[in-house]
Scaffold this motif. Structure first.
Motif, short mmCIF file in Angstrom:
data_model
loop_
_atom_site.label_atom_id
_atom_site.label_comp_id
_atom_site.label_asym_id
_atom_site.label_seq_id
_atom_site.Cartn_x
_atom_site.Cartn_y
_atom_site.Cartn_z
N UNK A 5 -2.57 4.69 7.75
CA UNK A 5 -3.92 4.38 8.23
C UNK A 5 -3.96 3.00 8.88
N UNK A 6 -3.25 2.06 8.26
CA UNK A 6 -3.20 0.71 8.83
C UNK A 6 -2.50 0.72 10.20
N UNK A 7 -1.42 1.49 10.30
CA UNK A 7 -0.67 1.52 11.55
C UNK A 7 -1.48 2.10 12.69
N UNK A 8 -2.26 3.14 12.44
CA UNK A 8 -3.02 3.73 13.53
C UNK A 8 -4.16 2.82 13.99
N UNK A 9 -4.46 1.81 13.20
CA UNK A 9 -5.43 0.80 13.62
C UNK A 9 -4.73 -0.43 14.20
N UNK A 10 -3.49 -0.27 14.65
CA UNK A 10 -2.76 -1.39 15.23
C UNK A 10 -3.48 -2.01 16.41
N UNK A 11 -4.24 -1.20 17.13
CA UNK A 11 -4.98 -1.72 18.28
C UNK A 11 -6.00 -2.76 17.84
N UNK A 12 -6.54 -2.60 16.64
CA UNK A 12 -7.53 -3.57 16.15
C UNK A 12 -6.88 -4.94 15.95
N UNK A 13 -5.66 -4.94 15.44
CA UNK A 13 -4.94 -6.20 15.25
C UNK A 13 -4.65 -6.86 16.59
N UNK A 14 -4.16 -6.07 17.55
CA UNK A 14 -3.86 -6.60 18.88
C UNK A 14 -5.12 -7.15 19.54
N UNK A 15 -6.22 -6.41 19.40
CA UNK A 15 -7.48 -6.86 20.00
C UNK A 15 -7.99 -8.13 19.34
N UNK A 16 -7.80 -8.24 18.02
CA UNK A 16 -8.24 -9.43 17.30
C UNK A 16 -7.44 -10.66 17.76
N UNK A 17 -6.14 -10.49 17.93
CA UNK A 17 -5.31 -11.60 18.41
C UNK A 17 -5.73 -12.01 19.82
N UNK A 18 -5.99 -11.02 20.66
CA UNK A 18 -6.43 -11.32 22.03
C UNK A 18 -7.75 -12.06 22.02
N UNK A 19 -8.68 -11.61 21.18
CA UNK A 19 -9.99 -12.26 21.11
C UNK A 19 -9.85 -13.72 20.66
N UNK A 20 -9.04 -13.93 19.62
CA UNK A 20 -8.85 -15.30 19.13
C UNK A 20 -8.23 -16.19 20.19
N UNK A 21 -7.26 -15.64 20.95
CA UNK A 21 -6.61 -16.42 21.99
C UNK A 21 -7.58 -16.73 23.13
N UNK A 22 -8.37 -15.74 23.54
CA UNK A 22 -9.31 -15.96 24.64
C UNK A 22 -10.44 -16.91 24.25
N UNK A 23 -10.84 -16.85 22.99
CA UNK A 23 -11.91 -17.74 22.52
C UNK A 23 -11.41 -19.16 22.27
N UNK A 24 -10.10 -19.32 22.14
CA UNK A 24 -9.56 -20.65 21.87
C UNK A 24 -9.76 -21.11 20.45
N UNK A 25 -9.78 -20.17 19.51
CA UNK A 25 -10.04 -20.53 18.11
C UNK A 25 -8.96 -21.45 17.57
N UNK A 26 -7.70 -21.13 17.85
CA UNK A 26 -6.60 -21.94 17.32
C UNK A 26 -6.64 -23.36 17.88
N UNK A 42 0.83 -1.21 0.00
CA UNK A 42 0.00 0.00 0.00
C UNK A 42 0.87 1.26 0.00
N UNK A 43 0.34 2.36 -0.51
CA UNK A 43 1.07 3.63 -0.47
C UNK A 43 1.22 4.11 0.97
N UNK A 44 2.14 5.04 1.24
CA UNK A 44 2.37 5.51 2.61
C UNK A 44 1.10 6.00 3.30
N UNK A 45 0.22 6.67 2.57
CA UNK A 45 -1.00 7.18 3.21
C UNK A 45 -1.87 6.05 3.74
#
Length: 342
Positions: free
Chosen positions: A15-36, A8-11
């Motif tokens: 935008x993806x970087x400032x949504x880094x919390x969404x990635x962290x939260x998604x990983x936490x949710x998957x871990x807590x739910x036991x999806x893996x 993706x272009x820098x812009x």
């Protein structure tokens, strides 16, 4: 679920970087739910997977779609979900599991602390004291016992995974005793005692930590008659005499705590004692993003820091130690082999 696309272009990247919390939260949710853990070696439908982890299929697919952008899980052409190398690391039973680490780095207190990073950078102080009115580990153990348990499990997992490599690296054939200072549950000292059958050992850590020491070290364990378990705080005193002292991943606190710990070890060992400090470094690692992120987290919670080679050398020499060698333990850890001068 996703297809290869140009960078993706820098812009958009920003935008993806400032949504880094969404990635962290998604990983936490998957871990807590036991999806893996629920996902088998064969691809599963989202409906079957949702039933296994007791979620709604639609939201679960959205969670997995987000994670697949980072190669955590993947969706096949027929819509089924399959493991990737990274998603397997969220399994509890994987020998290289990072589930506990993933939970620890996304515990509730982190969501309180990260927004105040600018304050920590401005002052150089941790923010936990102001947030909770007490030091970080006091807060964990007194007010957030579930988070304290996550921390202990994360540290246990990390220690188990690196203990074998530490034991393989260190040649202690000329020594009769070894002390693991701030050694958690004692996985490193256990490995070393197994490697050297005539050696005696000691494990020093806080009472609540050593009461859950490796079963091999506790009464009735295979190594119990060759080890001394010492409850205590190495920042206060090191009441253990040994030929070799191992200090692994505990010199990341504030400078005063680090200095006191090293001073106590030097005083306990006396002239000729060997001190091996093992740390992650932020200037010699294949994963700068992870190491620098952990460095900032240490600033937030304890006012500490990950070290550069130079900062480790400075702290060790300031404590009066002579550095004999600096060697990699693995791509993420380095051992600073030192001697207390006569």
């Amino acid at each position: 679920m996703t297809t290869a696309t140009p960078a993706p272009p820098p812009s958009m990247r920003l935008r993806e970087l400032v949504f880094g919390a969404a990635c962290a939260a998604a990983l936490r949710a998957a871990a807590r739910l036991g999806v893996a853990d629920a996902l088998t070696d064969r691809p599963m439908t989202v409906e079957d997977l949702a039933a296994a982890v007791k979620t709604e299929p639609g939201p679960l697919r959205r969670l997995l779609r987000a994670l697949s952008c980072y190669d955590v899980f993947t969706e096949k052409e027929d819509g089924t979900i399959a493991h990737t190398e990274m998603s397997r690391l969220l399994r509890e039973d994987d020998p290289h599991s990072l589930r506990a680490i993933s939970l620890w780095c996304t515990e509730p207190w982190t969501w309180d602390a990260w927004p105040r990073l600018d304050e920590a950078v401005r002052t150089g102080r941790n923010v936990v004291q102001d947030l909770y009115g007490k030091e970080f580990f006091d807060y964990l153990n007194e007010d957030a016992p579930e988070s304290a348990d996550v921390f202990n499990r994360a540290m246990t997992t990390s220690s188990k995974q690196s203990a074998r490599e530490v034991a393989e690296l260190l040649d202690l054939s000329g020594s009769s005793s070894v002390a693991d200072i701030g050694g958690g549950q004692g996985h490193v000292v256990a490995r070393l005692l197994e490697k050297y059958p005539s050696m005696r050992g000691a494990l020093l850590d806080l009472p609540r930590v050593v009461e859950n020491a490796d079963p091999r070290l506790r009464r009735g364990g295979a190594l119990a008659d060759r080890v001394r378990i010492v409850p205590g705080d190495c920042r206060v005193a090191v009441p253990v005499r040994a030929d070799v002292y191992i200090i692994k991943n505990i010199l990341e606190w504030d400078d005063d705590s680090t200095a006191r710990t090293l001073r106590n070890v030097v005083e306990a060992g006396g002239p000729g004692a060997r001190v091996v400090a093992i740390e992650n470094l932020v200037d010699d690692t294949p994963s700068m993003r992870f190491s620098t992120a952990m460095d900032l987290l240490l600033l937030l919670n304890v006012g500490g820091a990950k070290h550069t080679t130079r900062s480790m050398v400075d702290r060790l020499t300031a404590a009066g130690l002579v550095i004999d060698s600096i060697r990699p333990v693995n791509p993420y850890l380095h051992a600073f082999d030192c001697t207390v001068p006569g």
